[in-house]
Design a protein around this motif. Sequence first.
Motif, PDB file in Angstrom:
ATOM      1  N   GLY A 163       0.769  -1.240   0.000  1.00 52.29           N
ATOM      2  CA  GLY A 163       0.000   0.000   0.000  1.00 52.29           C
ATOM      3  C   GLY A 163       0.799   1.289   0.000  1.00 52.29           C
ATOM      4  N   GLN A 164       2.151   1.224   0.012  1.00 50.12           N
ATOM      5  CA  GLN A 164       2.930   2.453  -0.037  1.00 50.12           C
ATOM      6  C   GLN A 164       4.191   2.254  -0.865  1.00 50.12           C
ATOM      7  OE1 GLN A 164       5.630   2.152   4.075  1.00 50.12           O
ATOM      8  NE2 GLN A 164       4.143   3.780   3.862  1.00 50.12           N
ATOM      9  N   LYS A 165       4.708   3.365  -1.415  1.00 56.09           N
ATOM     10  CA  LYS A 165       5.922   3.298  -2.205  1.00 56.09           C
ATOM     11  C   LYS A 165       7.113   3.021  -1.284  1.00 56.09           C
ATOM     12  CE  LYS A 165       4.835   3.857  -6.519  1.00 56.09           C
ATOM     13  NZ  LYS A 165       4.938   5.135  -7.211  1.00 56.09           N
ATOM     14  N   ARG A 166       7.950   2.045  -1.702  1.00 54.77           N
ATOM     15  CA  ARG A 166       9.137   1.696  -0.937  1.00 54.77           C
ATOM     16  C   ARG A 166      10.270   1.316  -1.891  1.00 54.77           C
ATOM     17  NH1 ARG A 166       8.907  -0.154   4.210  1.00 54.77           N
ATOM     18  NH2 ARG A 166      11.167   0.008   3.966  1.00 54.77           N
ATOM     19  N   GLY A 167      11.490   1.509  -1.431  1.00 54.67           N
ATOM     20  CA  GLY A 167      12.625   0.937  -2.131  1.00 54.67           C
ATOM     21  C   GLY A 167      12.632  -0.560  -1.866  1.00 54.67           C
ATOM     22  N   ILE A 168      12.727  -1.365  -2.913  1.00 59.62           N
ATOM     23  CA  ILE A 168      12.627  -2.822  -2.756  1.00 59.62           C
ATOM     24  C   ILE A 168      13.729  -3.360  -1.851  1.00 59.62           C
ATOM     25  CG2 ILE A 168      13.970  -3.354  -4.851  1.00 59.62           C
ATOM     26  CD1 ILE A 168      10.884  -5.302  -4.206  1.00 59.62           C
ATOM     27  N   PHE A 169      14.937  -2.773  -1.960  1.00 60.03           N
ATOM     28  CA  PHE A 169      16.058  -3.218  -1.129  1.00 60.03           C
ATOM     29  C   PHE A 169      15.817  -2.875   0.336  1.00 60.03           C
ATOM     30  CE2 PHE A 169      20.248  -1.967   0.731  1.00 60.03           C
ATOM     31  CZ  PHE A 169      20.757  -3.247   0.878  1.00 60.03           C
ATOM     32  N   SER A 170      15.437  -1.636   0.610  1.00 63.83           N
ATOM     33  CA  SER A 170      15.177  -1.219   1.993  1.00 63.83           C
ATOM     34  C   SER A 170      14.079  -2.065   2.624  1.00 63.83           C
ATOM     35  CB  SER A 170      14.776   0.256   2.037  1.00 63.83           C
ATOM     36  OG  SER A 170      15.849   1.088   1.696  1.00 63.83           O
ATOM     37  N   TYR A 171      13.033  -2.339   1.844  1.00 67.20           N
ATOM     38  CA  TYR A 171      11.895  -3.089   2.364  1.00 67.20           C
ATOM     39  C   TYR A 171      12.317  -4.470   2.861  1.00 67.20           C
ATOM     40  CZ  TYR A 171       7.409  -5.560   2.435  1.00 67.20           C
ATOM     41  OH  TYR A 171       6.322  -6.306   2.806  1.00 67.20           O
ATOM     42  N   TYR A 172      13.063  -5.193   2.029  1.00 68.30           N
ATOM     43  CA  TYR A 172      13.431  -6.551   2.420  1.00 68.30           C
ATOM     44  C   TYR A 172      14.559  -6.577   3.448  1.00 68.30           C
ATOM     45  CZ  TYR A 172      10.238  -8.574  -0.913  1.00 68.30           C
ATOM     46  OH  TYR A 172       9.095  -8.939  -1.561  1.00 68.30           O
ATOM     47  N   LEU A 173      15.417  -5.586   3.418  1.00 69.63           N
ATOM     48  CA  LEU A 173      16.439  -5.489   4.458  1.00 69.63           C
ATOM     49  C   LEU A 173      15.770  -5.363   5.826  1.00 69.63           C
ATOM     50  CD1 LEU A 173      19.520  -5.292   4.930  1.00 69.63           C
ATOM     51  CD2 LEU A 173      19.307  -2.820   4.698  1.00 69.63           C
ATOM     52  N   GLN A 174      14.761  -4.523   5.895  1.00 67.33           N
ATOM     53  CA  GLN A 174      14.059  -4.328   7.167  1.00 67.33           C
ATOM     54  C   GLN A 174      13.235  -5.559   7.554  1.00 67.33           C
ATOM     55  OE1 GLN A 174      11.976  -0.601   6.442  1.00 67.33           O
ATOM     56  NE2 GLN A 174      13.892   0.179   5.595  1.00 67.33           N
ATOM     57  N   LYS A 175      12.636  -6.227   6.574  1.00 63.58           N
ATOM     58  CA  LYS A 175      11.852  -7.427   6.859  1.00 63.58           C
ATOM     59  C   LYS A 175      12.722  -8.530   7.470  1.00 63.58           C
ATOM     60  CE  LYS A 175       7.521  -6.715   5.721  1.00 63.58           C
ATOM     61  NZ  LYS A 175       6.447  -6.862   6.725  1.00 63.58           N
ATOM     62  N   VAL A 176      13.906  -8.740   6.909  1.00 68.83           N
ATOM     63  CA  VAL A 176      14.795  -9.770   7.431  1.00 68.83           C
ATOM     64  C   VAL A 176      15.254  -9.405   8.835  1.00 68.83           C
ATOM     65  CG1 VAL A 176      17.014 -10.926   7.115  1.00 68.83           C
ATOM     66  CG2 VAL A 176      15.551 -10.519   5.147  1.00 68.83           C
ATOM     67  N   LEU A 177      15.571  -8.127   9.064  1.00 70.14           N
ATOM     68  CA  LEU A 177      16.027  -7.692  10.383  1.00 70.14           C
ATOM     69  C   LEU A 177      14.917  -7.808  11.429  1.00 70.14           C
ATOM     70  CD1 LEU A 177      18.160  -4.592   9.358  1.00 70.14           C
ATOM     71  CD2 LEU A 177      19.007  -6.756  10.272  1.00 70.14           C
ATOM     72  N   GLN A 178      13.688  -7.579  11.025  1.00 73.93           N
ATOM     73  CA  GLN A 178      12.568  -7.739  11.961  1.00 73.93           C
ATOM     74  C   GLN A 178      12.440  -9.186  12.423  1.00 73.93           C
ATOM     75  OE1 GLN A 178       9.058  -6.231  10.059  1.00 73.93           O
ATOM     76  NE2 GLN A 178       9.778  -4.117  10.063  1.00 73.93           N
ATOM     77  N   SER A 179      12.666 -10.121  11.504  1.00 70.22           N
ATOM     78  CA  SER A 179      12.516 -11.539  11.857  1.00 70.22           C
ATOM     79  C   SER A 179      13.712 -12.064  12.645  1.00 70.22           C
ATOM     80  CB  SER A 179      12.326 -12.376  10.592  1.00 70.22           C
ATOM     81  OG  SER A 179      13.486 -12.339   9.780  1.00 70.22           O
ATOM     82  N   ASN A 180      14.879 -11.397  12.507  1.00 73.71           N
ATOM     83  CA  ASN A 180      16.078 -11.845  13.214  1.00 73.71           C
ATOM     84  C   ASN A 180      17.011 -10.656  13.445  1.00 73.71           C
ATOM     85  OD1 ASN A 180      18.263 -13.176  14.289  1.00 73.71           O
ATOM     86  ND2 ASN A 180      18.605 -14.524  12.532  1.00 73.71           N
ATOM     87  N   PRO A 181      16.755  -9.835  14.475  1.00 68.64           N
ATOM     88  CA  PRO A 181      17.574  -8.633  14.705  1.00 68.64           C
ATOM     89  C   PRO A 181      19.041  -8.929  14.973  1.00 68.64           C
ATOM     90  CG  PRO A 181      15.529  -8.539  15.965  1.00 68.64           C
ATOM     91  CD  PRO A 181      15.638  -9.926  15.424  1.00 68.64           C
ATOM     92  N   GLY A 182      19.363 -10.110  15.483  1.00 67.72           N
ATOM     93  CA  GLY A 182      20.751 -10.445  15.803  1.00 67.72           C
ATOM     94  C   GLY A 182      21.489 -11.139  14.674  1.00 67.72           C
ATOM     95  N   ILE A 183      20.954 -11.092  13.480  1.00 64.10           N
ATOM     96  CA  ILE A 183      21.538 -11.794  12.342  1.00 64.10           C
ATOM     97  C   ILE A 183      22.910 -11.208  11.994  1.00 64.10           C
ATOM     98  CG2 ILE A 183      20.554 -10.249  10.591  1.00 64.10           C
ATOM     99  CD1 ILE A 183      19.921 -12.707   8.901  1.00 64.10           C
ATOM    100  N   SER A 184      23.807 -12.040  11.483  1.00 63.23           N
ATOM    101  CA  SER A 184      25.119 -11.545  11.066  1.00 63.23           C
ATOM    102  C   SER A 184      24.999 -10.869   9.703  1.00 63.23           C
ATOM    103  CB  SER A 184      26.124 -12.694  10.975  1.00 63.23           C
ATOM    104  OG  SER A 184      25.829 -13.534   9.870  1.00 63.23           O
ATOM    105  N   TYR A 185      25.989 -10.020   9.369  1.00 58.94           N
ATOM    106  CA  TYR A 185      25.975  -9.340   8.076  1.00 58.94           C
ATOM    107  C   TYR A 185      26.013 -10.343   6.926  1.00 58.94           C
ATOM    108  CZ  TYR A 185      26.918  -5.055  10.688  1.00 58.94           C
ATOM    109  OH  TYR A 185      26.827  -4.002  11.556  1.00 58.94           O
ATOM    110  N   ALA A 186      26.830 -11.394   7.058  1.00 61.98           N
ATOM    111  CA  ALA A 186      26.938 -12.393   5.997  1.00 61.98           C
ATOM    112  C   ALA A 186      25.616 -13.111   5.778  1.00 61.98           C
ATOM    113  CB  ALA A 186      28.033 -13.402   6.342  1.00 61.98           C
ATOM    114  N   HIS A 187      24.959 -13.484   6.869  1.00 63.41           N
ATOM    115  CA  HIS A 187      23.665 -14.161   6.796  1.00 63.41           C
ATOM    116  C   HIS A 187      22.603 -13.208   6.248  1.00 63.41           C
ATOM    117  CE1 HIS A 187      20.588 -16.858   9.173  1.00 63.41           C
ATOM    118  NE2 HIS A 187      20.278 -16.731   7.899  1.00 63.41           N
ATOM    119  N   LEU A 188      22.646 -11.965   6.670  1.00 64.25           N
ATOM    120  CA  LEU A 188      21.702 -10.947   6.206  1.00 64.25           C
ATOM    121  C   LEU A 188      21.769 -10.797   4.692  1.00 64.25           C
ATOM    122  CD1 LEU A 188      19.739  -8.554   6.802  1.00 64.25           C
ATOM    123  CD2 LEU A 188      21.766  -7.127   7.108  1.00 64.25           C
ATOM    124  N   PHE A 189      22.976 -10.758   4.142  1.00 67.96           N
ATOM    125  CA  PHE A 189      23.142 -10.591   2.699  1.00 67.96           C
ATOM    126  C   PHE A 189      22.473 -11.719   1.934  1.00 67.96           C
ATOM    127  CE2 PHE A 189      25.390 -11.722  -1.179  1.00 67.96           C
ATOM    128  CZ  PHE A 189      25.218 -10.570  -1.920  1.00 67.96           C
TER     129      PHE A 189
END
Length: 633
Positions: free
Chosen positions: A234-260
């Motif tokens: 329902g709102q305009k978003r950058g596709i990269f920012s959106y999924y970066l935030q979604k992954v961090l919400q599900s696992n805030p302690g994730i490593s950078y390598a795993h996040l990528f």
Amino acid sequence: MPQQKLYVLLVAVDEYHEDSFRVGDLEGCVNDIEAVETLLKKYYKSLKPRIIKLTNAQATYQNVVEYFQTHLIAHADENTTLLFWFSGHGSRQNTDPMFYKLSPEQKDETLVCHDSRAVANGQMWGQDLADKELAVLIDLAAQKGAEVVTVFDCCHSGSITREGEERPGTSLAVSSFTRQVADRSTFNRSSTTRNQYLQGYYQKHRLATVPEGCHIALSGCQKNETSKECLIDGQKRGIFSYYLQKVLQSNPGISYAHLFEQVKTHVARHQFRTPQTPNFKEADYFNTHRSFLAAQATKSQAIPFEVKYDTYSKEWKIQMGASQGLPQSNQPIHFAIYDNPQLNKKPIAYAAATSVGMLSSGLKLKKGKLKPQKEYWGILLSIPNTALKVNFEGNSWAESRLTKQQAKNGAINFALDATLPHDYKAKFERNKWYLLKNEEELFKENLVGRFVNKLDQIGRWHMFLNNLNNQTHLPAHIFDLTIQGKDTSQKINVNTTRQKGRFKCIPNHTREPQKMWATPYEVVAQNPLSYPVFFTLLYFSPFYGIQVYYNEPVEANSGLFKLIDHKSFNPRDRDQVTSYLQLIVSTQKLQDHFFSQPDVIRDEVRFSEEADEQILRPDDWCTITLEVKLHKA
């Protein structure tokens, strides 16, 4: 232990200056950073984030630079994490001629601030924020010991398109507009000069190279691609920012390598007219195994990689290959398969690798069933022929504890072995854990968990150093990898997959003691093939760190060119030391974070430093390694 602090500068530009020349407005950038602010306050509140937002008219070039200095750099120290997030347009401009040797395209990559390219009385007074300027700001913060994280949801190429396209089964809707920002040089052909970068910083400090402070940059796309802006939920978003935030919400302690790995997979599921491939790049031994923003080393636990059915080869494939640590082996490499990346349920299947490519590997199911139309996640269970074999000295209780901790941490890059004597030995004595090499102590730890993590990193160092592709069609000698002294006639031509060489370090008694033995060198190579490839040059430090020196595509029939020319070997207070340079030639793009790791053994000494018709296989690679013994002349 002091409390870790988090300072954040969020910058978003949807509305550009009315006088900015040929810069169109966007719609989703402010939404991006408002979502980031909510994320940080909810999931990282233990770090007490101090957040400053600059949006639209606030996000001028002067304000971005000023707040980077006063809010981020001013608060930088060893107990601080700094986050700089930019969402908006990106572009390019002509660079200063001084940097031509560092940038074959002779371009700066830039962030387009609110007032960038603003014109008055026929003159363009608004400037872009160049990568050479960001490099200085990041380096100033890193020098103070801070953990520096940057996120760019923008393009770094000649045109920027943030567009959406509908794909069945997703929440994307068609975007009604396309935004493009041309290369600044198309309407202003003059080069940026040294006195324009941060008000003459390079000139004032007599810098001939671009500083590279320890940090990680998380970017929405490769430099020749575009970042997309779409209607999501329902709102305009950058596709990269959106999924970066979604992954961090599900696992805030994730490593950078795993996040990528997870963000890349989510973005790849959306089909656009032009590709978008996220890019994570770290510099100066940034530790990608730390948890996001927390500046802590996560346990060396297995990272899940996507598993899906390849209809072309008619086999299951895992998006993990030699670049992520899989060795070429005649023995089975086993994986557990899960139906989600959180791994919060039992495995639903088990598989073994049938082939190992650079970025993916074929799998054969050994137990369980998978549906070809679904996507799964796999983790590595074991590596045969582990690169690091370690003897153990101590009582049976200590050996059992070490083995259990290894299994708990998922540390698979070393193995205890009592059948033969080895160079490395783990020892438990007086309630401390020691690692020795040829009976010389390398390090000691009070906690077995830290000891296991360091051992695993050393094993990883050995694995990458010794990983060969025995099925390659790429002959090592044709790339003419050569290391040559800049002030001496020394030259080492590497014409085999593994070669040893000696490099004399010449003293310069006019320099300060720490730099007296620094001897500049350059690395050249060529691609004589009739098709383009990718060159990745790695430096293996004596302290088990790995740094990426070069990682770029190389055109066909390139001729000899410089990969690096601003490094120097420096044995410091030692008469002889051994380092390694390795060139990986591959037909696919590799990511820096696959290889990089900080020094395992802490030491202030740095032995390499900045100096003042052929068959094309879809996934082929080879390594060319030089063992360099530095010795004083």
